[in-house]
Structures are given as structure tokens and as C-alpha cells.
Design a protein around this motif. Structure first.
Motif, short mmCIF file in Angstrom:
data_model
loop_
_atom_site.label_atom_id
_atom_site.label_comp_id
_atom_site.label_asym_id
_atom_site.label_seq_id
_atom_site.Cartn_x
_atom_site.Cartn_y
_atom_site.Cartn_z
N VAL A 17 0.74 -1.14 0.14
CA VAL A 17 0.00 0.03 0.16
C VAL A 17 0.84 1.28 0.09
N GLN A 18 1.83 1.25 0.89
CA GLN A 18 2.75 2.30 0.96
C GLN A 18 3.46 2.63 -0.47
N GLY A 19 4.07 1.54 -1.25
CA GLY A 19 4.44 1.73 -2.54
C GLY A 19 3.58 2.36 -3.69
N LEU A 20 2.29 1.68 -3.42
CA LEU A 20 1.25 2.33 -4.45
C LEU A 20 1.15 3.72 -4.35
N ARG A 21 0.62 3.88 -2.98
CA ARG A 21 0.49 5.31 -2.62
C ARG A 21 1.76 6.55 -3.10
N GLU A 22 2.92 6.02 -2.85
CA GLU A 22 3.97 6.78 -3.17
C GLU A 22 4.25 6.92 -4.66
N SER A 23 3.60 6.06 -5.43
CA SER A 23 3.73 6.06 -6.71
C SER A 23 2.32 6.72 -7.52
N GLY A 24 1.65 7.24 -6.70
CA GLY A 24 0.45 8.22 -7.05
C GLY A 24 -0.72 7.46 -7.53
N ALA A 25 -0.79 6.20 -6.95
CA ALA A 25 -1.91 5.17 -7.62
C ALA A 25 -3.19 5.75 -6.76
N PHE A 26 -3.21 6.24 -5.67
CA PHE A 26 -4.59 6.55 -5.06
C PHE A 26 -4.71 8.24 -5.05
N ALA A 27 -4.19 8.74 -6.06
CA ALA A 27 -4.32 10.29 -6.14
C ALA A 27 -5.93 10.72 -6.03
N ARG A 28 -6.86 9.91 -6.54
CA ARG A 28 -8.30 10.13 -6.62
C ARG A 28 -8.95 9.80 -5.22
N GLN A 29 -8.29 9.45 -4.37
CA GLN A 29 -8.73 8.96 -2.85
C GLN A 29 -9.89 7.89 -2.85
N PRO A 30 -9.76 6.64 -3.41
CA PRO A 30 -10.74 5.86 -3.58
C PRO A 30 -11.17 5.30 -2.36
N GLN A 31 -12.10 4.53 -2.31
CA GLN A 31 -12.52 3.80 -0.95
C GLN A 31 -11.53 2.74 -0.89
N LEU A 32 -11.39 2.29 0.30
CA LEU A 32 -10.35 1.02 0.60
C LEU A 32 -11.28 -0.14 1.24
N ALA A 33 -11.32 -1.31 0.71
CA ALA A 33 -11.92 -2.37 1.45
C ALA A 33 -10.62 -3.10 1.79
N VAL A 34 -10.55 -3.66 3.01
CA VAL A 34 -9.50 -4.71 3.39
C VAL A 34 -10.22 -6.01 3.96
N VAL A 35 -9.87 -7.03 3.18
CA VAL A 35 -10.61 -8.15 3.10
C VAL A 35 -9.86 -9.39 3.55
N LEU A 36 -10.43 -10.00 4.45
CA LEU A 36 -10.07 -11.18 4.94
C LEU A 36 -10.60 -12.33 3.95
N THR A 37 -9.91 -13.16 3.12
CA THR A 37 -10.40 -14.32 2.58
C THR A 37 -9.97 -15.46 3.03
N LYS A 38 -10.72 -16.53 2.55
CA LYS A 38 -10.61 -18.16 3.13
C LYS A 38 -11.10 -17.92 4.69
N ASN A 39 -11.98 -17.33 4.81
CA ASN A 39 -12.38 -17.31 6.35
C ASN A 39 -12.74 -18.80 6.84
N ASP A 40 -13.18 -19.76 6.04
CA ASP A 40 -13.22 -21.07 6.31
C ASP A 40 -12.29 -21.67 7.23
N ALA A 41 -10.97 -21.30 6.38
CA ALA A 41 -9.61 -21.99 7.12
C ALA A 41 -9.50 -21.27 8.38
N VAL A 42 -9.97 -19.89 8.59
CA VAL A 42 -9.80 -19.44 9.86
C VAL A 42 -10.69 -20.06 11.14
N VAL A 43 -11.83 -20.15 10.73
CA VAL A 43 -12.76 -20.83 11.58
C VAL A 43 -12.89 -21.99 11.95
N SER A 44 -11.97 -22.78 11.16
CA SER A 44 -11.74 -24.28 11.47
C SER A 44 -10.15 -24.51 12.07
N SER A 45 -9.60 -23.33 12.33
CA SER A 45 -8.21 -23.40 12.72
C SER A 45 -8.31 -23.37 14.18
#
Length: 273
Positions: A162-190
Motif C-alpha cells: 500500500v505504501q509503494g502504491l501510494r508513493e507512486s500516485g496510484a491513489f491520487a483520486r482518494q478511492p474507497q479502501l476495502a480490506v478483505v480477509l479471504t478464506k475465512n473457512d480456514a480461519v474458523v476451523s483453525s
């Protein structure tokens, strides 16, 4: 097949559109997320959002095939994204009560290319899909977060990307940010489910503290796109994520907090008298 840049530009000109940038390391569940969302629409409307068409049906069917019974695979599988130029998966949707249709363009780029941004900021200069994105979606691999051998790699790899992308100007439009945990089935069964959940919350806190000024909004989501067992239902969490991409019915925002840290001292609290 998925759309290339010029074809995606045609979709943007033709209708009200939202571009979704999806960032994640190799094998973090990005392709499964795309396939899982497409498969959910095959069961009917999702929270008042109706499938209205797609110019990438063949591409969606291709990435869904290996997770279906027809593939004759013992375990669900999703093909990995090839390195090279970004491609886009296209969904036209109609929201309940809305007159106009909305076109979603879901950007798909190799995870290795995003990981390289952490090492060299210049690698992010060509990622035009993020410069145009209305929502940037960062994927955190829940399965690897439960594994003591890979846990720290997951925790320590997201913020530098995220830091590298921000410094490269990738987020100049100030988009929304979704932080998503994937594979939650592996989490709840762990056996490490509580640790993994705490790690994810701490990671979201770190991202919020460091990068809140670069985004118009930051939210967290927990998803299971393609479960390998019965610990979670296929498509869990994708409904809320879809609504966020459409900027409707959003879950509670992530509260800004103090600096998050993985050091042991960071979990200490004053002793109550």
C-alpha cells in the motif's frame, strides 16, 4: 474472455461504471473471489442487486469451472492470473429502486506484480487501473494467517505494498479502501482462529492509522468465496463487499486508532487497581 484496457474503456464510456482494483499476493484468493461473486448471481439477486449482463461471461465461466463438480476435481481450484497486462471482468447490475444500470469493472492483475511494488515503487507507475479505481480492495489470505510459518509474511507484506502504491500516485483520486480477509473457512476451523482474527484487526488498524488520509473511506470485510469444507458457506461476506463496491449498505467503518504494532509490548495494558 476478460477485457483488455481498450475494451474496458469502451464500457466506461457506455454506461455509469465503477472500477474496482483488487490487490493481493499470489494465491490470496483473488480469482476465487471473482468466481464466487459470479456464482452467487446464478442463484438470483444479491441483496436487491440483480445481474443484468456481462461481456466477459466466457471468462467468468473459465475461472469458475475448476471449483464446480463438473470439473471432477477432488478439491476446488482456481487458475492463477498470468503475469503481464491487467485484464477486467465485467458485470452489469441493476440495484432495486434504481433506474440506471451500473457496470462493474473488476481489475485482475498478477499478485506477484503487486508484491514487487513493495520492493520498487516504480513498479506501481503503470498500474493505471488503481488510478481510475473507485474502490481499492486489498486481500489478506486467512489461511496463511493461521499458519505460524507464513503468518508474519502476511502481516508484514500488506502495508509496504500500500505504501509503494501510494508513493507512486496510484491513489491520487482518494478511492474507497476495502480490506478483505479471504478464506475465512480456514480461519474458523483453525486452532489459531482467535490469533488470526486479532492479527487481521491489528493489520486493519495499522493500515487505517498510516494511510487514512489517502482514502475517502476504509472498511473491513470477512469472506469465504470457495470453502474447502463445511466450516463456512460459499459466498459468505461477498454480499456486503458487493454493496460496498456499489457504495450502498456499507458496514460500520473502521475506527481510526493509535499506531498498531506486532511487538509484544503493544498488547500490554495498564493494570487496574
Amino acid at each position: 474472455m476478460p477485457l483488455h484496457a481498450l475494451q474496458a474503456s469502451g464500457v466506461l464510456r457506455a454506461a455509469r461504471s465503477r472500477v474496482i482494483g483488487i490487490i493481493g499476493a499470489y494465491d490470496c484468493g483473488k480469482t476465487s473471489l471473482l468466481a464466487g461473486l459470479y456464482d452467487l448471481f446464478q442463484e438470483g439477486p444479491i441483496a436487491g442487486v440483480t445481474f443484468a449482463g456481462s461481456s466477459t461471461l466466457h471468462g467468468f465461466e473459465r475461472i469458475c469451472h475448476d471449483s464446480r463438480v463438473a470439473s471432477k476435481r477432488g478439491v476446488a481450484h482456481s487458475p492463477r492470473t498470468s503475469r503481464g497486462e491487467v485484464v477486467f471482468y465485467h458485470l452489469d447490475v441493476q440495484q432495486s429502486g434504481e433506474i440506471d444500470m451500473v457496470s462493474l469493472l473488476l481489475a485482475d492483475r498478477s499478485g506477484e506484480e503487486y508484491e514487487e511494488v513493495a520492493d520498487e515503487m516504480a513498479n506501481g507507475l503503470s498500474m493505471f487501473e488503481l488510478r481510475r479505481a473507485d474502490t481499492v480492495t486489498v486481500l489478506v489470505d486467512g489461511k496463511r494467517l493461521c499458519d505460524p510459518k507464513t503468518r508474519h509474511d502476511v502481516i508484514n507484506s500488506i502495508a509496504p505494498i500500500v505504501q509503494g502504491l501510494r508513493e507512486s500516485g496510484a491513489f491520487a483520486r482518494q478511492p474507497q479502501l476495502a480490506v478483505v480477509l479471504t478464506k475465512n473457512d480456514a480461519v474458523v476451523s483453525s486452532k489459531k482462529a482467535d490469533v488470526a482474527a486479532a492479527d487481521f484487526d491489528r493489520l486493519v488498524g495499522t493500515i487505517t492509522h498510516r494511510f487514512a488520509d489517502g482514502f475517502s473511506d476504509i472498511r473491513k470485510f470477512v469472506t469465504t468465496a470457495s470453502p474447502t469444507g463445511l466450516a463456512a458457506k460459499r459466498g459468505d461476506g461477498l454480499r456486503d463487499l458487493l454493496l460496498y463496491w456499489l457504495n450502498e449498505g456499507r458496514p460500520e467503518p473502521v475506527a481510526p486508532g493509535g499506531a498498531a504494532s506486532d511487538r509484544v509490548f503493544a498488547i500490554l495494558r495498564p493494570r487496574e487497581e
